[in-house]
Design a protein around this motif. Structure first.
Motif, PDB file in Angstrom:
ATOM      1  N   UNK A 316     -46.519  64.365  -8.325  1.00  0.00           N
ATOM      2  CA  UNK A 316     -46.281  65.119  -9.210  1.00  0.00           C
ATOM      3  C   UNK A 316     -45.888  66.603  -9.015  1.00  0.00           C
ATOM      4  N   UNK A 317     -44.542  66.846  -9.196  1.00  0.00           N
ATOM      5  CA  UNK A 317     -44.286  68.170  -9.072  1.00  0.00           C
ATOM      6  C   UNK A 317     -44.858  69.173  -9.930  1.00  0.00           C
ATOM      7  N   UNK A 318     -45.227  70.431  -9.637  1.00  0.00           N
ATOM      8  CA  UNK A 318     -45.865  71.350 -10.501  1.00  0.00           C
ATOM      9  C   UNK A 318     -45.807  72.758  -9.841  1.00  0.00           C
ATOM     10  N   UNK A 319     -46.124  73.782 -10.494  1.00  0.00           N
ATOM     11  CA  UNK A 319     -46.423  74.890 -10.321  1.00  0.00           C
ATOM     12  C   UNK A 319     -47.583  75.981 -10.832  1.00  0.00           C
ATOM     13  N   UNK A 320     -47.978  76.761 -10.215  1.00  0.00           N
ATOM     14  CA  UNK A 320     -49.022  77.638 -10.529  1.00  0.00           C
ATOM     15  C   UNK A 320     -48.485  79.017 -10.582  1.00  0.00           C
ATOM     16  N   UNK A 321     -48.504  79.535 -11.878  1.00  0.00           N
ATOM     17  CA  UNK A 321     -48.383  81.136 -11.742  1.00  0.00           C
ATOM     18  C   UNK A 321     -49.593  81.829 -12.381  1.00  0.00           C
ATOM     19  N   UNK A 322     -49.896  82.747 -11.264  1.00  0.00           N
ATOM     20  CA  UNK A 322     -51.269  83.766 -11.344  1.00  0.00           C
ATOM     21  C   UNK A 322     -50.663  84.781 -12.357  1.00  0.00           C
ATOM     22  N   UNK A 323     -51.950  85.168 -13.104  1.00  0.00           N
ATOM     23  CA  UNK A 323     -51.475  86.421 -14.064  1.00  0.00           C
ATOM     24  C   UNK A 323     -52.076  87.394 -13.325  1.00  0.00           C
ATOM     25  N   UNK A 324     -50.935  88.287 -13.198  1.00  0.00           N
ATOM     26  CA  UNK A 324     -51.118  89.586 -12.263  1.00  0.00           C
ATOM     27  C   UNK A 324     -50.318  90.645 -13.174  1.00  0.00           C
ATOM     28  N   UNK A 347     -47.850  74.898 -24.523  1.00  0.00           N
ATOM     29  CA  UNK A 347     -46.529  74.887 -24.143  1.00  0.00           C
ATOM     30  C   UNK A 347     -46.031  73.638 -23.213  1.00  0.00           C
ATOM     31  N   UNK A 348     -44.813  73.197 -23.221  1.00  0.00           N
ATOM     32  CA  UNK A 348     -44.509  71.795 -22.759  1.00  0.00           C
ATOM     33  C   UNK A 348     -44.806  71.878 -21.237  1.00  0.00           C
ATOM     34  N   UNK A 349     -45.322  70.875 -20.774  1.00  0.00           N
ATOM     35  CA  UNK A 349     -45.881  70.881 -19.368  1.00  0.00           C
ATOM     36  C   UNK A 349     -47.058  71.545 -18.762  1.00  0.00           C
ATOM     37  N   UNK A 350     -47.743  72.275 -19.583  1.00  0.00           N
ATOM     38  CA  UNK A 350     -48.861  72.953 -19.144  1.00  0.00           C
ATOM     39  C   UNK A 350     -50.217  72.303 -19.220  1.00  0.00           C
ATOM     40  N   UNK A 351     -50.685  71.839 -18.228  1.00  0.00           N
ATOM     41  CA  UNK A 351     -51.846  70.949 -18.101  1.00  0.00           C
ATOM     42  C   UNK A 351     -53.346  71.699 -17.753  1.00  0.00           C
ATOM     43  N   UNK A 352     -52.866  73.248 -17.427  1.00  0.00           N
ATOM     44  CA  UNK A 352     -54.143  74.121 -17.301  1.00  0.00           C
ATOM     45  C   UNK A 352     -53.940  75.524 -17.372  1.00  0.00           C
ATOM     46  N   UNK A 387     -41.699  75.406 -12.317  1.00  0.00           N
ATOM     47  CA  UNK A 387     -41.896  76.731 -12.109  1.00  0.00           C
ATOM     48  C   UNK A 387     -41.388  77.638 -13.550  1.00  0.00           C
ATOM     49  N   UNK A 388     -40.367  77.182 -13.990  1.00  0.00           N
ATOM     50  CA  UNK A 388     -39.823  77.754 -15.064  1.00  0.00           C
ATOM     51  C   UNK A 388     -40.674  77.741 -16.198  1.00  0.00           C
ATOM     52  N   UNK A 393     -44.622  80.029 -19.790  1.00  0.00           N
ATOM     53  CA  UNK A 393     -45.882  80.063 -20.576  1.00  0.00           C
ATOM     54  C   UNK A 393     -47.032  81.192 -20.223  1.00  0.00           C
ATOM     55  N   UNK A 394     -46.742  81.849 -18.899  1.00  0.00           N
ATOM     56  CA  UNK A 394     -47.699  82.730 -18.522  1.00  0.00           C
ATOM     57  C   UNK A 394     -47.307  84.327 -19.355  1.00  0.00           C
ATOM     58  N   UNK A 395     -46.093  84.170 -19.838  1.00  0.00           N
ATOM     59  CA  UNK A 395     -45.750  85.282 -20.754  1.00  0.00           C
ATOM     60  C   UNK A 395     -46.391  85.260 -22.175  1.00  0.00           C
ATOM     61  N   UNK A 396     -46.983  84.195 -22.648  1.00  0.00           N
ATOM     62  CA  UNK A 396     -47.232  84.114 -23.788  1.00  0.00           C
ATOM     63  C   UNK A 396     -48.870  84.426 -23.748  1.00  0.00           C
ATOM     64  N   UNK A 397     -49.509  84.782 -22.675  1.00  0.00           N
ATOM     65  CA  UNK A 397     -50.753  85.236 -22.550  1.00  0.00           C
ATOM     66  C   UNK A 397     -50.959  86.739 -23.248  1.00  0.00           C
ATOM     67  N   UNK A 398     -51.858  86.597 -24.424  1.00  0.00           N
ATOM     68  CA  UNK A 398     -51.783  87.827 -25.145  1.00  0.00           C
ATOM     69  C   UNK A 398     -53.092  88.668 -24.814  1.00  0.00           C
ATOM     70  N   UNK A 399     -52.687  89.808 -24.290  1.00  0.00           N
ATOM     71  CA  UNK A 399     -53.664  90.831 -23.597  1.00  0.00           C
ATOM     72  C   UNK A 399     -53.363  92.211 -23.956  1.00  0.00           C
ATOM     73  N   UNK A 400     -53.989  92.917 -24.637  1.00  0.00           N
ATOM     74  CA  UNK A 400     -53.681  94.356 -25.021  1.00  0.00           C
ATOM     75  C   UNK A 400     -54.679  95.398 -24.258  1.00  0.00           C
ATOM     76  N   UNK A 401     -53.970  96.407 -23.890  1.00  0.00           N
ATOM     77  CA  UNK A 401     -54.773  97.513 -23.183  1.00  0.00           C
ATOM     78  C   UNK A 401     -54.615  98.534 -24.036  1.00  0.00           C
ATOM     79  N   UNK A 402     -55.580  99.463 -23.658  1.00  0.00           N
ATOM     80  CA  UNK A 402     -55.743 100.903 -24.389  1.00  0.00           C
ATOM     81  C   UNK A 402     -54.638 101.807 -24.146  1.00  0.00           C
TER      82      UNK A 402
END
Length: 403
Positions: A316-324, A347-352, A387-388, A393-402
């Motif tokens: 199964x083709x896949x990609x992992x994008x780390x949140x940095x 999001x389509x295709x996200x399994x974890x 990967x796309x 999906x990684x851009x949908x992570x909701x994090x706010x900083x001071x």
């Protein structure tokens, strides 16, 4: 009920401890950090320096264990081997553990066997820097001989760079030694190989993409299958398996890292003897259907490892994008809030997906493996489409900083 001892009980070990309990095992765990996440999951938890075999044995006292292992923690590999030898349990052996955790010893053994690898030179003091640089050339990479997590890793382009960074690299090494290696440009790949009764079985080979700048050593994207093809792919699989055999791993999980160069060559970066961190166990599970934790537990207990547990079940083709942070999707600064992952997981295709962020901590530009603050895993019909999806999906992570 059999008891397994986890040496190291941090975030990556926590999920492996949970899996061991799902398989009906009693778990004892040791970590130097009393707040290590895995200790709360263990049936027996002890606080001790997991890199010190004597301290671990003293901590567990008369507890009878049937197997000992570690996950992700490279510094624990020699301790696990020593504890296994002391208690008469299955293990990879003290010599093999040394060869697969000490980069100078590893390079020398690979060189003896003719395994293709970068030029290298060992250093223990500043007076050796010119000799080492003459042997290796520039650009080069300076790193501790026996450390992990990209700590003390520097790109070297001049003698002045060695002068600036050698002390830090040596100070991070438990044995006070650094290694200078030729910088080889090309496609960097992570391999997973299972050695069973002395025969290496390659499972996956995936691209390991790295960010530009000071964090150049951190893998921030994994793409499976690897993008090399044809003869170079076959050579990469052969070299990965051969390196594992040369280093003496008879029964265990190996993590060879390779570089495929534009001119068709393949070079070994290094080769570890453990389930790697960085969600590589998840990559193998989603990509080919092999549970590395169960495989490692069976090795630790000296149990039979049938084909159905170790051979790939699908592809199964896949990609992992780390949140940095810079140049990743996370903002820099002190975390004010962390939102739900509901949109990411839908999001389509996200399994974890997972985040490690806590309110009040500071997000910095990526430099070390520890600057990866979560991940998204996506699957698709091709690795590029995966990967796309992971990037989006990684851009949908909701994090706010001071502010």
């Amino acid at each position: 009920m059999k008891t397994v001892l986890f040496v190291g009980a941090g975030r990556h070990q926590r999920r492996a401890i949970q899996r061991a309990k799902e398989l009906g095992l009693r778990v004892a765990a040791v970590d130097r950090n009393p707040d290590a996440l895995g200790l709360a999951e263990a049936d027996v938890a002890r606080v001790a320096d997991y890199a010190d075999p004597a301290a671990v044995l003293k901590a567990i006292g008369r507890l009878k264990v049937d197997g000992v292992l570690t996950v992700s923690a490279d510094s624990a590999v020699p301790a696990v081997a020593a504890i296994a030898a002391r208690l008469g349990l299955p293990g990879i052996g003290v010599e093999t553990a040394h060869l697969m955790t000490h980069k100078v010893a590893m390079r020398r053994r690979l060189a003896e066997a003719g395994v293709p690898q970068p030029r290298f030179a060992a250093l223990r003091r500043l007076s050796e820097r010119r000799r080492a640089l003459d042997e290796v050339g520039v650009p080069a990479v300076l790193k501790p001989a026996d450390s992990g997590g990209q700590r003390g890793v520097f790109r070297i382009d001049s003698l002045d760079d060695v002068d600036a960074h050698l002390h830090e690299a040596i100070s991070i090494s438990p044995t006070g030694e650094a290694i200078l290696e030729e910088f080889v440009d090309g496609t960097e790949m992570n391999g997973i190989v299972v050695a069973r009764a002395g025969e290496p079985i390659p499972l996956t080979l995936s691209d390991r993409l790295r960010p530009p700048g000071v964090g150049f050593g951190v893998g921030w994207i994994h793409v499976y299958p690897a993008t090399v093809y044809g003869h170079q792919l076959e050579e990469s699989e052969r070299v990965a398996a051969y390196a594992v055999k040369v280093l003496g791993l008879e029964n265990g999980i190996a993590f060879p890292q390779l570089i495929a160069t534009p001119d068709g060559r393949v070079a070994v970066v290094e080769c570890a003897a453990r389930i790697p961190g960085g969600q590589m166990a998840d990559l193998v599970r989603h990509a080919v259907g092999v549970d590395l934790v169960e495989v490692q537990l069976r090795f630790a207990l000296g149990e039979e490892l049938p084909d159905e547990l170790v051979l790939p079940r699908f592809n199964q083709p896949l990609a992992i994008r780390f949140l940095t942070a810079e140049p990743g999707p996370l903002p820099t600064g002190r975390v004010a809030s962390v939102g739900s992952l509901e949109k990411v997981l839908a999001f389509p295709g996200v399994v974890q997906a997972e985040t490690y962020l806590q309110v009040g901590e500071v997000i910095r530009p990526v430099r070390l493996d520890g600057d990866r603050r979560g991940y998204v895993i996506a699957v698709a019909d091709t690795n590029l489409e995966a990967l796309e999806r992971a990037e989006a999906a990684a851009r949908l992570v909701d994090v706010e900083v001071e502010s």
